[in-house]
Design a protein around this motif. Structure first.
Motif, PDB file in Angstrom:
ATOM      1  N   SER A   1       0.838  -1.196   0.000  1.00  0.00           N
ATOM      2  CA  SER A   1       0.000   0.000   0.000  1.00  0.00           C
ATOM      3  C   SER A   1       0.873   1.246   0.000  1.00  0.00           C
ATOM      4  CB  SER A   1      -0.919   0.011   1.226  1.00  0.00           C
ATOM      5  OG  SER A   1      -1.680  -1.171   1.255  1.00  0.00           O
ATOM      6  N   TYR A   2       1.944   1.215   0.785  1.00  0.00           N
ATOM      7  CA  TYR A   2       2.867   2.343   0.845  1.00  0.00           C
ATOM      8  C   TYR A   2       3.482   2.612  -0.530  1.00  0.00           C
ATOM      9  CZ  TYR A   2       6.931   5.116   2.254  1.00  0.00           C
ATOM     10  OH  TYR A   2       7.876   6.104   2.365  1.00  0.00           O
ATOM     11  N   LEU A   3       3.778   1.541  -1.256  1.00  0.00           N
ATOM     12  CA  LEU A   3       4.376   1.693  -2.584  1.00  0.00           C
ATOM     13  C   LEU A   3       3.340   2.099  -3.631  1.00  0.00           C
ATOM     14  CD1 LEU A   3       6.800  -1.373  -2.626  1.00  0.00           C
ATOM     15  CD2 LEU A   3       7.369   1.037  -2.290  1.00  0.00           C
ATOM     16  N   GLY A   4       2.076   2.055  -3.232  1.00  0.00           N
ATOM     17  CA  GLY A   4       1.018   2.495  -4.127  1.00  0.00           C
ATOM     18  C   GLY A   4       0.805   1.590  -5.326  1.00  0.00           C
ATOM     19  N   VAL A   5       1.124   0.324  -5.185  1.00  0.00           N
ATOM     20  CA  VAL A   5       0.934  -0.592  -6.310  1.00  0.00           C
ATOM     21  C   VAL A   5      -0.368  -1.377  -6.122  1.00  0.00           C
ATOM     22  CG1 VAL A   5       3.368  -0.837  -6.893  1.00  0.00           C
ATOM     23  CG2 VAL A   5       2.389  -2.335  -5.159  1.00  0.00           C
ATOM     24  N   PRO A   6      -1.119  -1.527  -7.222  1.00  0.00           N
ATOM     25  CA  PRO A   6      -2.341  -2.328  -7.108  1.00  0.00           C
ATOM     26  C   PRO A   6      -1.972  -3.798  -6.950  1.00  0.00           C
ATOM     27  CG  PRO A   6      -1.999  -1.619  -9.386  1.00  0.00           C
ATOM     28  CD  PRO A   6      -0.886  -1.021  -8.582  1.00  0.00           C
ATOM     29  N   PHE A   7      -2.700  -4.491  -6.106  1.00  0.00           N
ATOM     30  CA  PHE A   7      -2.440  -5.927  -5.960  1.00  0.00           C
ATOM     31  C   PHE A   7      -3.733  -6.649  -5.630  1.00  0.00           C
ATOM     32  CE2 PHE A   7      -2.761  -6.481  -1.329  1.00  0.00           C
ATOM     33  CZ  PHE A   7      -2.660  -5.163  -0.887  1.00  0.00           C
ATOM     34  N   LYS A   8      -3.730  -7.936  -5.958  1.00  0.00           N
ATOM     35  CA  LYS A   8      -4.895  -8.742  -5.621  1.00  0.00           C
ATOM     36  C   LYS A   8      -4.568  -9.559  -4.373  1.00  0.00           C
ATOM     37  CE  LYS A   8      -8.286 -11.979  -7.311  1.00  0.00           C
ATOM     38  NZ  LYS A   8      -8.864 -12.662  -8.480  1.00  0.00           N
ATOM     39  N   GLY A   9      -5.343  -9.379  -3.333  1.00  0.00           N
ATOM     40  CA  GLY A   9      -5.183 -10.174  -2.117  1.00  0.00           C
ATOM     41  C   GLY A   9      -6.120 -11.363  -2.160  1.00  0.00           C
TER      42      GLY A   9
ATOM     43  N   PHE B   1      12.188  -4.498   0.639  1.00  0.00           N
ATOM     44  CA  PHE B   1      11.621  -3.141   0.713  1.00  0.00           C
ATOM     45  C   PHE B   1      12.611  -2.197   1.387  1.00  0.00           C
ATOM     46  CE2 PHE B   1       9.260  -0.145   3.483  1.00  0.00           C
ATOM     47  CZ  PHE B   1       8.781   0.690   2.487  1.00  0.00           C
ATOM     48  N   GLN B   2      13.189  -2.634   2.506  1.00  0.00           N
ATOM     49  CA  GLN B   2      14.106  -1.770   3.258  1.00  0.00           C
ATOM     50  C   GLN B   2      15.347  -1.426   2.451  1.00  0.00           C
ATOM     51  OE1 GLN B   2      14.380  -4.237   6.725  1.00  0.00           O
ATOM     52  NE2 GLN B   2      12.738  -3.181   7.821  1.00  0.00           N
ATOM     53  N   LYS B   3      15.747  -2.330   1.563  1.00  0.00           N
ATOM     54  CA  LYS B   3      16.956  -2.086   0.765  1.00  0.00           C
ATOM     55  C   LYS B   3      16.626  -1.564  -0.630  1.00  0.00           C
ATOM     56  CE  LYS B   3      19.836  -5.040   3.457  1.00  0.00           C
ATOM     57  NZ  LYS B   3      20.650  -6.227   3.613  1.00  0.00           N
ATOM     58  N   GLN B   4      15.378  -1.134  -0.815  1.00  0.00           N
ATOM     59  CA  GLN B   4      14.923  -0.566  -2.101  1.00  0.00           C
ATOM     60  C   GLN B   4      14.910  -1.599  -3.220  1.00  0.00           C
ATOM     61  OE1 GLN B   4      14.092   2.858  -2.594  1.00  0.00           O
ATOM     62  NE2 GLN B   4      14.305   3.194  -0.410  1.00  0.00           N
ATOM     63  N   GLU B   5      15.115  -2.863  -2.877  1.00  0.00           N
ATOM     64  CA  GLU B   5      15.181  -3.888  -3.918  1.00  0.00           C
ATOM     65  C   GLU B   5      13.790  -4.269  -4.423  1.00  0.00           C
ATOM     66  OE1 GLU B   5      19.070  -5.858  -1.776  1.00  0.00           O
ATOM     67  OE2 GLU B   5      17.436  -7.165  -2.376  1.00  0.00           O
ATOM     68  N   LEU B   6      12.815  -4.164  -3.535  1.00  0.00           N
ATOM     69  CA  LEU B   6      11.451  -4.483  -3.957  1.00  0.00           C
ATOM     70  C   LEU B   6      10.967  -3.451  -4.967  1.00  0.00           C
ATOM     71  CD1 LEU B   6       8.978  -6.319  -3.595  1.00  0.00           C
ATOM     72  CD2 LEU B   6       8.225  -4.801  -1.762  1.00  0.00           C
ATOM     73  N   GLN B   7      11.281  -2.183  -4.674  1.00  0.00           N
ATOM     74  CA  GLN B   7      10.904  -1.105  -5.576  1.00  0.00           C
ATOM     75  C   GLN B   7      11.533  -1.343  -6.958  1.00  0.00           C
ATOM     76  OE1 GLN B   7      11.780  -1.085  -2.432  1.00  0.00           O
ATOM     77  NE2 GLN B   7      11.258   0.794  -1.321  1.00  0.00           N
ATOM     78  N   ALA B   8      12.833  -1.720  -6.956  1.00  0.00           N
ATOM     79  CA  ALA B   8      13.539  -1.973  -8.212  1.00  0.00           C
ATOM     80  C   ALA B   8      12.940  -3.187  -8.937  1.00  0.00           C
ATOM     81  CB  ALA B   8      15.027  -2.207  -7.922  1.00  0.00           C
ATOM     82  N   HIS B   9      12.626  -4.206  -8.164  1.00  0.00           N
ATOM     83  CA  HIS B   9      12.055  -5.431  -8.731  1.00  0.00           C
ATOM     84  C   HIS B   9      10.720  -5.140  -9.422  1.00  0.00           C
ATOM     85  CE1 HIS B   9      11.600  -9.848  -8.872  1.00  0.00           C
ATOM     86  NE2 HIS B   9      10.317  -9.640  -8.653  1.00  0.00           N
ATOM     87  N   LEU B  10       9.894  -4.314  -8.774  1.00  0.00           N
ATOM     88  CA  LEU B  10       8.591  -3.978  -9.344  1.00  0.00           C
ATOM     89  C   LEU B  10       8.747  -3.148 -10.609  1.00  0.00           C
ATOM     90  CD1 LEU B  10       6.727  -3.185  -6.000  1.00  0.00           C
ATOM     91  CD2 LEU B  10       6.258  -5.112  -7.529  1.00  0.00           C
ATOM     92  N   LYS B  11       9.675  -2.189 -10.550  1.00  0.00           N
ATOM     93  CA  LYS B  11       9.900  -1.334 -11.726  1.00  0.00           C
ATOM     94  C   LYS B  11      10.388  -2.172 -12.902  1.00  0.00           C
ATOM     95  CE  LYS B  11      10.984   3.171  -9.681  1.00  0.00           C
ATOM     96  NZ  LYS B  11      12.113   4.104  -9.479  1.00  0.00           N
ATOM     97  N   GLU B  12      11.302  -3.088 -12.623  1.00  0.00           N
ATOM     98  CA  GLU B  12      11.812  -3.958 -13.683  1.00  0.00           C
ATOM     99  C   GLU B  12      10.697  -4.786 -14.293  1.00  0.00           C
ATOM    100  OE1 GLU B  12      15.129  -6.400 -12.372  1.00  0.00           O
ATOM    101  OE2 GLU B  12      16.178  -4.579 -11.735  1.00  0.00           O
ATOM    102  N   ALA B  13       9.709  -5.098 -13.457  1.00  0.00           N
ATOM    103  CA  ALA B  13       8.570  -5.874 -13.946  1.00  0.00           C
ATOM    104  C   ALA B  13       7.562  -4.987 -14.669  1.00  0.00           C
ATOM    105  CB  ALA B  13       7.899  -6.598 -12.772  1.00  0.00           C
ATOM    106  N   GLY B  14       7.886  -3.701 -14.774  1.00  0.00           N
ATOM    107  CA  GLY B  14       7.012  -2.779 -15.495  1.00  0.00           C
ATOM    108  C   GLY B  14       5.843  -2.270 -14.670  1.00  0.00           C
ATOM    109  N   ILE B  15       5.968  -2.333 -13.345  1.00  0.00           N
ATOM    110  CA  ILE B  15       4.892  -1.871 -12.469  1.00  0.00           C
ATOM    111  C   ILE B  15       5.289  -0.531 -11.861  1.00  0.00           C
ATOM    112  CG2 ILE B  15       3.603  -2.380 -10.356  1.00  0.00           C
ATOM    113  CD1 ILE B  15       4.291  -5.413 -11.054  1.00  0.00           C
TER     114      ILE B  15
ATOM    115  N   GLU C   1       6.515   7.220  -6.629  1.00  0.00           N
ATOM    116  CA  GLU C   1       7.902   7.701  -6.675  1.00  0.00           C
ATOM    117  C   GLU C   1       8.390   8.223  -5.337  1.00  0.00           C
ATOM    118  OE1 GLU C   1      10.345   7.345  -8.871  1.00  0.00           O
ATOM    119  OE2 GLU C   1       8.955   6.108  -9.987  1.00  0.00           O
ATOM    120  N   ALA C   2       7.506   8.802  -4.566  1.00  0.00           N
ATOM    121  CA  ALA C   2       7.919   9.315  -3.261  1.00  0.00           C
ATOM    122  C   ALA C   2       8.421   8.171  -2.391  1.00  0.00           C
ATOM    123  CB  ALA C   2       6.755  10.020  -2.580  1.00  0.00           C
ATOM    124  N   ALA C   3       7.817   6.985  -2.598  1.00  0.00           N
ATOM    125  CA  ALA C   3       8.208   5.830  -1.792  1.00  0.00           C
ATOM    126  C   ALA C   3       9.439   5.144  -2.357  1.00  0.00           C
ATOM    127  CB  ALA C   3       7.046   4.841  -1.741  1.00  0.00           C
ATOM    128  N   ALA C   4       9.706   5.375  -3.636  1.00  0.00           N
ATOM    129  CA  ALA C   4      10.790   4.640  -4.277  1.00  0.00           C
ATOM    130  C   ALA C   4      12.136   5.319  -4.071  1.00  0.00           C
ATOM    131  CB  ALA C   4      10.505   4.511  -5.779  1.00  0.00           C
TER     132      ALA C   4
END
Lengths: 113, 96
Positions: free
Chosen positions: A41-49, A91-105, A109-112
């Motif tokens: 939610s913090y990253l603002g990405v849509p997801f299906k739970g 997430f803490q190491k910014q790797e999740l943000q990078a992983h999502l971006k690489e996946a085209g998601i 930006e404020a969170a990234a």
């Protein structure tokens, strides 16, 4: 069981981000699931739970499908990313943000930064 | 007559033994977190459901987070099959 496997397969392949969790994104019923919901939610990405508590067959089936014995479980573009510990560390190491971006998601930006 | 039955092993001791045997850790800490999760999903009377482990092992060098955690969980399969519910894992190589 074959039905559950194809159900899971279909969910992870037809949604960019899927979180198999206990409870729902609005009402997580487990602290670990809740943490991953907060991060996404913090990253603002849509997801299906998907609430595994609604279906014992799914609760067992996802563990077999991922060969991973605990929940929650996060999938991005059909690929298993990990559970709560891994998602939080990434997430803490910014790797999740990078992983999502690489996946085209697109990530909030404020969170990234 | 004194009983010859050995004391029942705790899950904590079994987790420690399995991780020592399979991962040759240079540092190992196993914490039973069950009480902190009292009343949560998966918790049950008697505990032994929620654990946190810290493992430092050369085996993890060059391996992804996913691969590391799979090694830890794989070593504990018997425990997951017998009621271990939640495991928080920190898996590092020496020097990390």
């Amino acid at each position: 069981m074959a039905d559950i496997k194809s159900f899971i397969d279909n969910e992870v392949k037809s949604n960019d981000i899927v979180l198999f969790m206990k409870g729902t994104p609005d009402f997580p019923q487990c602290g670990f699931s809740g943490q991953v919901v907060q991060i996404l939610s913090y990253l603002g990405v849509p997801f299906k739970g998907i609430n595994v508590l609604e279906n014992p067959e799914l609760r067992d089936g996802i563990k077999t499908y991922s060969n991973w014995p605990t929940l929650p479980q996060l999938y991005v573009k059909g690929e298993f990313v990990g559970g709560c510990d891994i998602v939080r560390e990434m997430f803490q190491k910014q790797e999740l943000q990078a992983h999502l971006k690489e996946a085209g998601i697109a990530v909030n930006e404020a969170a990234a930064e | 007559m004194a009983s010859l039955t050995p004391p029942a092993s705790t899950r904590k001791s079994r987790i420690e033994a399995a991780l020592l045997a399979e991962l040759s850790p240079s540092h190992l800490s196993v914490i039973d977190d069950s009480e902190r999760h009292r009343g949560h999903g998966g918790w049950r009377e008697g505990g032994e459901t929620h654990y946190a482990v810290e493992v430092v092992s050369a085996i993890f060098e060059g391996k992804s987070r996913l691969a590391r955690q799979r090694l830890v969980m794989g070593a504990l399969k018997a425990e997951f099959d017998s009621g271990l519910h939640a495991l928080s894992v920190s898996a590092r190589a020496p020097g990390e």
